[in-house]
Scaffold this motif. Structure first.
Motif, PDB file in Angstrom:
ATOM      1  N   LYS A 190      48.701  35.590  46.011  1.00 11.83           N
ATOM      2  CA  LYS A 190      47.489  35.497  45.664  1.00 11.83           C
ATOM      3  C   LYS A 190      47.356  33.921  45.045  1.00 11.83           C
ATOM      4  N   ILE A 191      48.257  33.323  44.543  1.00 18.60           N
ATOM      5  CA  ILE A 191      48.150  31.955  44.193  1.00 18.60           C
ATOM      6  C   ILE A 191      48.016  30.939  45.369  1.00 18.60           C
ATOM      7  N   THR A 192      49.026  31.455  46.227  1.00 17.54           N
ATOM      8  CA  THR A 192      49.217  30.711  47.471  1.00 17.54           C
ATOM      9  C   THR A 192      48.133  30.675  48.324  1.00 17.54           C
ATOM     10  N   LEU A 193      47.333  31.844  48.314  1.00 19.36           N
ATOM     11  CA  LEU A 193      45.955  31.904  49.226  1.00 19.36           C
ATOM     12  C   LEU A 193      44.809  31.137  48.233  1.00 19.36           C
ATOM     13  N   LEU A 194      44.992  31.162  47.232  1.00 17.76           N
ATOM     14  CA  LEU A 194      43.916  30.213  46.367  1.00 17.76           C
ATOM     15  C   LEU A 194      44.175  28.822  46.438  1.00 17.76           C
ATOM     16  N   LEU A 195      45.416  28.130  46.804  1.00 22.07           N
ATOM     17  CA  LEU A 195      45.703  26.955  46.886  1.00 22.07           C
ATOM     18  C   LEU A 195      45.292  26.600  47.987  1.00 22.07           C
ATOM     19  N   LYS A 196      45.473  27.417  49.250  1.00 20.23           N
ATOM     20  CA  LYS A 196      45.307  26.944  50.541  1.00 20.23           C
ATOM     21  C   LYS A 196      43.729  27.052  50.835  1.00 20.23           C
ATOM     22  N   SER A 197      43.185  28.032  49.992  1.00 19.18           N
ATOM     23  CA  SER A 197      41.611  27.839  50.258  1.00 19.18           C
ATOM     24  C   SER A 197      40.871  26.611  49.776  1.00 19.18           C
ATOM     25  N   LEU A 198      41.319  26.457  48.329  1.00 15.50           N
ATOM     26  CA  LEU A 198      40.683  25.307  47.957  1.00 15.50           C
ATOM     27  C   LEU A 198      40.885  24.014  48.625  1.00 15.50           C
ATOM     28  N   LYS A 199      42.251  23.900  49.295  1.00 12.72           N
ATOM     29  CA  LYS A 199      42.464  22.727  50.094  1.00 12.72           C
ATOM     30  C   LYS A 199      41.581  22.861  51.539  1.00 12.72           C
ATOM     31  N   LYS A 206      44.336  18.246  45.905  1.00 14.34           N
ATOM     32  CA  LYS A 206      45.380  18.560  44.641  1.00 14.34           C
ATOM     33  C   LYS A 206      44.730  19.723  43.834  1.00 14.34           C
ATOM     34  N   PRO A 207      44.461  21.154  44.127  1.00 14.31           N
ATOM     35  CA  PRO A 207      43.873  21.984  43.311  1.00 14.31           C
ATOM     36  C   PRO A 207      44.537  21.974  41.852  1.00 14.31           C
ATOM     37  N   ARG A 208      43.498  22.212  40.810  1.00  8.88           N
ATOM     38  CA  ARG A 208      44.205  22.722  39.625  1.00  8.88           C
ATOM     39  C   ARG A 208      43.800  24.195  39.301  1.00  8.88           C
ATOM     40  N   ILE A 209      44.617  25.005  39.121  1.00  7.11           N
ATOM     41  CA  ILE A 209      44.248  26.499  38.974  1.00  7.11           C
ATOM     42  C   ILE A 209      44.718  26.912  37.613  1.00  7.11           C
ATOM     43  N   HIS A 241      57.140  24.014  39.057  1.00  9.51           N
ATOM     44  CA  HIS A 241      58.315  23.318  39.358  1.00  9.51           C
ATOM     45  C   HIS A 241      58.101  22.850  40.964  1.00  9.51           C
ATOM     46  N   ASP A 242      57.476  23.481  41.839  1.00 10.01           N
ATOM     47  CA  ASP A 242      57.099  23.167  43.199  1.00 10.01           C
ATOM     48  C   ASP A 242      56.230  22.125  43.212  1.00 10.01           C
ATOM     49  N   GLY A 243      55.673  21.615  42.215  1.00 12.07           N
ATOM     50  CA  GLY A 243      54.779  20.652  42.272  1.00 12.07           C
ATOM     51  C   GLY A 243      53.281  20.808  42.194  1.00 12.07           C
ATOM     52  N   HIS A 244      53.077  22.104  42.002  1.00  7.01           N
ATOM     53  CA  HIS A 244      51.501  22.505  42.145  1.00  7.01           C
ATOM     54  C   HIS A 244      50.980  22.673  40.485  1.00  7.01           C
ATOM     55  N   LEU A 245      49.743  22.116  40.631  1.00  5.79           N
ATOM     56  CA  LEU A 245      49.096  22.057  39.253  1.00  5.79           C
ATOM     57  C   LEU A 245      48.257  23.587  38.995  1.00  5.79           C
ATOM     58  N   VAL A 246      49.257  24.524  38.639  1.00  4.74           N
ATOM     59  CA  VAL A 246      49.132  25.943  38.383  1.00  4.74           C
ATOM     60  C   VAL A 246      49.524  25.952  36.839  1.00  4.74           C
ATOM     61  N   ARG A 262      36.122  24.746  32.983  1.00  3.22           N
ATOM     62  CA  ARG A 262      35.534  23.559  33.541  1.00  3.22           C
ATOM     63  C   ARG A 262      36.578  22.510  33.673  1.00  3.22           C
ATOM     64  N   GLN A 263      37.903  22.648  33.187  1.00  4.49           N
ATOM     65  CA  GLN A 263      38.937  21.724  33.500  1.00  4.49           C
ATOM     66  C   GLN A 263      39.639  22.092  34.680  1.00  4.49           C
ATOM     67  N   PHE A 264      39.164  23.020  35.423  1.00  8.67           N
ATOM     68  CA  PHE A 264      40.137  23.510  36.549  1.00  8.67           C
ATOM     69  C   PHE A 264      38.989  23.590  37.754  1.00  8.67           C
ATOM     70  N   ASP A 265      39.674  23.417  38.938  1.00  7.51           N
ATOM     71  CA  ASP A 265      39.112  23.777  40.169  1.00  7.51           C
ATOM     72  C   ASP A 265      38.693  25.216  40.505  1.00  7.51           C
ATOM     73  N   ALA A 266      39.729  26.095  40.007  1.00  6.69           N
ATOM     74  CA  ALA A 266      39.464  27.669  40.240  1.00  6.69           C
ATOM     75  C   ALA A 266      40.235  28.262  38.997  1.00  6.69           C
ATOM     76  N   THR A 267      40.015  29.633  38.795  1.00  3.21           N
ATOM     77  CA  THR A 267      40.407  30.350  37.904  1.00  3.21           C
ATOM     78  C   THR A 267      40.813  31.574  38.630  1.00  3.21           C
ATOM     79  N   LEU A 268      41.822  31.958  38.139  1.00  5.18           N
ATOM     80  CA  LEU A 268      42.605  33.521  38.751  1.00  5.18           C
ATOM     81  C   LEU A 268      42.652  34.522  37.877  1.00  5.18           C
ATOM     82  N   ALA A 269      41.600  35.344  37.781  1.00  6.85           N
ATOM     83  CA  ALA A 269      41.878  36.567  37.016  1.00  6.85           C
ATOM     84  C   ALA A 269      42.743  37.596  37.756  1.00  6.85           C
TER      85      ALA A 269
END
Length: 344
Positions: A190-199, A206-209, A241-246, A262-269
């Motif tokens: 799900k985090i991978t899908l969210l990063l890909k969709s934001l991009k 460079k999404p912040r999650i 560790h892989d360089g993502h802002l999660v 408001r500090q992030f591009d998306a929130t994962l519930a």
């Protein structure tokens, strides 16, 4: 800019609900034909003839078609999905309205898969009333994920005006089943899908999650639950560790209460209501449900059938209209990304 506007299919939802009304009111917006070619899946006369037309507006005119291959840009198009007449009773769902909702969705999905459409916007269905021997899905998201053969998808709630985006790890499952469903593998997916969709869908390089915790106070260091320490935190640490802002896990109450989102591009519930309750409190009249992770574009309003409001011509179309505009924006973003760099 694209040479052609996106062709968007509108499935009409349960006809006893407010789906036809919010579609009708959205179609009255003169901006619509400047951003897309709308294609309604249902008989226009049966759906819209009884709606009052504002005094200063001409009655909507549709091209009624048998095949979406014949849709005309710059016009309101409607594809016939059924031939029988319906004696509609607003607010009273029936087997007939459930079947019509199902056929509208299935026909639109088939045309989308066949390349006759560029995306779909789905009006609300009754999950119970739509069930049939050939349709056993908890909702649109699960059906479309299966139909378009995506390994996974992501329920993604969006209010672009407010910069509010909330996705969920689990969707339409009982709350008691969430802890067992919440595995490291699913969370990574799900985090991978969210990063890909934001991009790819929103153009954020460079999404912040932010990821929420499952338990009160995000488990309170294991005192109130161990899922955060055993599952959530290790996955987040690997993405970081892989360089993502999660980052996270955050206690959900304080996170939304202090507007830290408001500090992030998306929130994962981590489960349905954890994400949808705050989203609908903040964006109920304009929020959009987007199914990320599909090869096609699908959006919907963030509300349900609202049977108690049907037939009164009081339904607010803002969320459905926002769903149409977001579908256009996502289609445009994907279209531009697909062009050779020399053509951009």
């Amino acid at each position: 800019m694209p040479q052609n506007l996106p062709r968007l299919g509108f499935s009409v939802g349960d006809l006893a609900g407010i789906g036809p009304e919010v579609i009708y009111k959205t179609l009255l917006d003169e901006r619509l034909l400047k951003v897309c070619t709308p294609v309604i899946y249902g008989t226009a006369t049966a759906l819209f003839d009884d709606f009052p037309t504002p005094a200063d507006t001409e009655h909507l005119q549709f091209r009624q078609l048998r095949d979406a291959a014949d849709i005309a840009p710059g016009r309101l198009n409607a594809v016939t999905c059924w031939d029988e007449d319906f004696a509609l009773a607003p607010g009273q769902p029936s087997a007939a309205t459930g079947a019509a909702a199902r056929e509208s969705l299935l026909t639109a999905a088939r045309d989308l898969k066949a390349g006759k459409l560029d995306g779909i916007v789905t009006a609300p269905i009754s999950k119970d009333n739509t069930q049939a021997d050939d349709f056993r899905y908890p909702g649109h998201t699960e059906f479309l994920t299966s139909y378009f053969e995506a390994p996974e998808s992501l329920m993604f709630l969006v209010d672009e005006d407010a910069g509010l985006r909330i996705a969920t790890v689990t969707g339409h499952i009982p709350l008691k089943d969430v802890p067992a469903k919440l595995t490291a593998e699913l969370l990574r997916t799900k985090i991978t899908l969210l990063l890909k969709s934001l991009k790819n869908d929103f153009g954020i390089l460079k999404p912040r999650i932010a990821v929420l915790g499952l338990n009160p106070h995000a488990g309170e260091n294991g005192l109130l639950g161990k899922e955060e320490g055993d599952v959530v935190s290790p996955v987040i640490q690997q993405f970081a560790h892989d360089g993502h802002l999660v980052v996270g896990p955050f206690p959900a109450d304080g996170y939304f209460g202090t507007q830290q989102f408001r500090q992030f591009d998306a929130t994962l519930a981590l489960y349905h209501d954890q994400g949808l309750i705050p989203f609908k409190l903040m964006a109920f009249e304009r929020g959009v449900n987007f199914t990320a992770g599909l090869s096609v574009v699908r959006t919907s309003p963030d509300h349900g059938t609202a049977y108690g409001l049907a037939g009164q011509y009081k339904a607010d179309e803002s969320s459905f209209r926002a769903a149409v505009f977001l579908a256009c924006d996502i289609w445009k973003q994907r279209w531009e990304d697909a062009q050779p760099r020399s053509a951009r």
